[in-house]
Design an enzyme around this catalytic site. Structure first.
Site, PDB file in Angstrom:
ATOM      1  N   THR A 117       0.817  -1.218   0.000  1.00 51.66           N
ATOM      2  CA  THR A 117       0.000   0.000   0.000  1.00 51.66           C
ATOM      3  C   THR A 117       0.847   1.263   0.000  1.00 51.66           C
ATOM      4  OG1 THR A 117      -1.480   1.297   1.416  1.00 51.66           O
ATOM      5  CG2 THR A 117      -0.091  -0.282   2.509  1.00 51.66           C
ATOM      6  N   TYR A 141      -1.830  -0.008  10.192  1.00 47.58           N
ATOM      7  CA  TYR A 141      -2.112  -0.673   8.916  1.00 47.58           C
ATOM      8  C   TYR A 141      -0.902  -0.574   7.986  1.00 47.58           C
ATOM      9  CZ  TYR A 141      -3.733  -1.259   4.163  1.00 47.58           C
ATOM     10  OH  TYR A 141      -3.817  -1.647   2.849  1.00 47.58           O
TER      11      TYR A 141
END
Ligand code: UDP
Length: 331
Positions: A117, A141
Site C-alpha cells: 500500500t 495498517y
C-alpha cells in the site's frame, strides 16, 4: 500450474481471479469469508474456506493443486480500525503473512505476489512519490504491510523464493463486465460513498475539508482502476515466471484528482446532482498522495487501459446498481 489467490472473495482479489481465469490460468482461492463473499468468486475457480495461517491446510492446497505462485490479498484494510486495534492488525496482516511465507518456502512455492500500500510512505506531498521515498507509515495498517514487505525481502535473500510487492494507491471502479466490484457494506472510500449517495443509499455525503494546500483546497489522490491493478499483478506473475528478480513497485497512474473533481465525475455519470456537504478535515488525511509509477510501467511492461476518472466512476456506479439488484433479490 495453479495460482493460489488468498482473499480471492474480496474486492481486489475477486477481480484478480477473473483476470487470471481470462488469461487461461487455473486458480484456487483461499478466503475466510469474513469480509468477502462466496458469490464474488468466479465459478471456474476452486474456493477453499479457511485461514492463510493454517499451515496444514495451505500445505495441502499447494500440494493438491500444484500451486507455483501465491498472490496474497487476504488481510485487514481499514486504517482507523488499525489505530484502535493495532495488535489485531499486526496479527492478521503481519503474523499471518509470516506464516504464509514460511509455508510457501517449506512447500517450495517459488513466486509470491504481495498486496502492499501507499500507506507505507506516510504523508506525501504534491509531488508523485517514488519507491525510494522515505518510508514512514502513519498507521499500524501501513506498518503491518511494510513489515510484511521486509519479511519477504529477507526470506527472498535466504530462500528459493522471489516476490513482487505492489504498493496500491487509491483502488476504485469495478469489473467493466459487471462480474464483481466493491461489495463490502459500510464502505468509507470516496468513489464508493459518492456512488451510494447518488443512488440514494445515503442521504448525503461530506467533503472532508476544503482548506488543504491543493488547487481547489480538497485532498488529491491517485485513483487506479481495479482492473488495471489486477493486470499489473498478472504481469508481475509473468515476469517472476520468466526469471525476473524481486521487485517493489507503485501502482497508480501518476496523476491526482481532488475530492471535488471526483464528485463532479460521479454527477456526470449519474446525470443528476446529489447532496454533498462541506465537512471538517478527517484526522490523518494527507493533502495529496500520488504515485510515480514509472517503475511498474518499465519493469512489468504495464500499460494501464482505464486511466480515466470518468471510466472508473462509470464502472463503480454500474456495479453499485448491480449490487442494489443483488441485495434486493436476496432480501
Ligand atoms: N473523502 C471525502 N468524503 C468521503 C470519503 C472520502 O471527502 O466521504 C476524501 C478523504 O478525505 C480523502 C479522499 O476522499 O481525501 C480519499 O479518501 P478514501 O477514504 O477514498 O481513501 P484514502 O486516500 O483515505 O485511502
Amino acid at each position: 500450474m495453479t495460482v493460489l489467490v488468498t482473499g480471492g472473495a474480496g474486492y481486489i482479489g475477486s477481480h484478480m481471479v477473473w483476470e487470471l481465469l481470462d488469461a487461461g490460468e487455473s486458480v484456487v482461492v483461499l478466503d475466510r469469508l469474513s469480509t468477502g463473499f462466496e458469490w464474488a468468486v468466479a465459478p471456474e475457480a476452486k474456493l477453499v474456506v479457511g485461514d492463510v495461517a493454517d499451515r496444514d491446510l495451505v500445505g495441502r492446497i499447494i500440494r493438491d493443486n500444484h500451486v507455483n505462485a501465491i498472490i496474497h490479498f487476504a488481510g485487514s484494510i481499514v486504517v482507523p480500525e488499525s489505530v484502535t486495534d493495532p495488535l489485531g492488525y499486526y496479527e492478521n496482516n503481519t503474523s499471518k503473512t509470516r506464516t504464509l511465507i514460511e509455508t510457501a518456502v517449506r512447500e517450495g512455492v517459488p513466486h509470491f505476489i504481495f498486496s502492499s500500500t501507499a500507506a507505507v510512505y506516510g504523508g506525501a506531498g504534491l509531488e508523485p512519490v517514488r519507491e525510494d521515498a522515505r518510508l514512514a507509515p502513519e498507521s499500524p495498517y501501513g506498518l503491518s504491510k511494510l513489515m510484511s514487505e521486509w519479511m519477504l525481502r529477507d526470506a527472498a535473500l535466504a530462500h528459493d523464493i522471489r516476490y513482487t510487492a505492489l504498493r496500491y494507491f487509491n483502488v476504485a471502479g469495478a469489473d467493466p463486465k459487471g462480474r464483481t466490484g466493491q461489495s463490502t457494506p459500510g464502505a468509507t472510500h470516496l468513489i464508493k460513498v459518492a456512488c451510494e449517495t447518488a443512488l440514494g443509499k445515503r442521504p448525503f455525503m461530506q467533503v472532508f475539508g476544503d482548506d488543504y494546500p491543493t488547487p481547489d483546497g480538497t485532498c488529491m489522490r491517485d485513483y487506479i482502476h481495479v482492473s488495471d491493478l489486477a493486470a499489473a499483478h498478472r504481469l508481475a506473475l509473468q515476469r517472476l515466471r520468466a526469471g525476473g528478480n524481486s521487485l517493489v513497485a507503485n501502482c497508480g497512474y501518476s496523476h491526482g484528482y481532488s475530492v471535488l473533481e471526483v464528485i463532479d465525475s460521479v454527477r456526470r455519470a449519474f446525470g443528476h446532482d446529489f447532496d454533498v456537504r462541506m465537512g471538517e478535515r478527517r484526522p490523518g488525511d494527507a493533502a495529496a498522495v500520488v504515485a510515480n509509477s514509472e517503475l511498474a510501467r518499465k519493469e512489468l511492461g504495464w500499460t494501464p487501459q482505464r486511466d480515466d476518472l470518468d471510466l472508473i466512476v462509470n464502472d463503480a456506479l454500474a456495479w453499485e446498481r448491480i449490487l442494489t439488484t443483488k441485495n434486493s433479490v436476496r432480501n
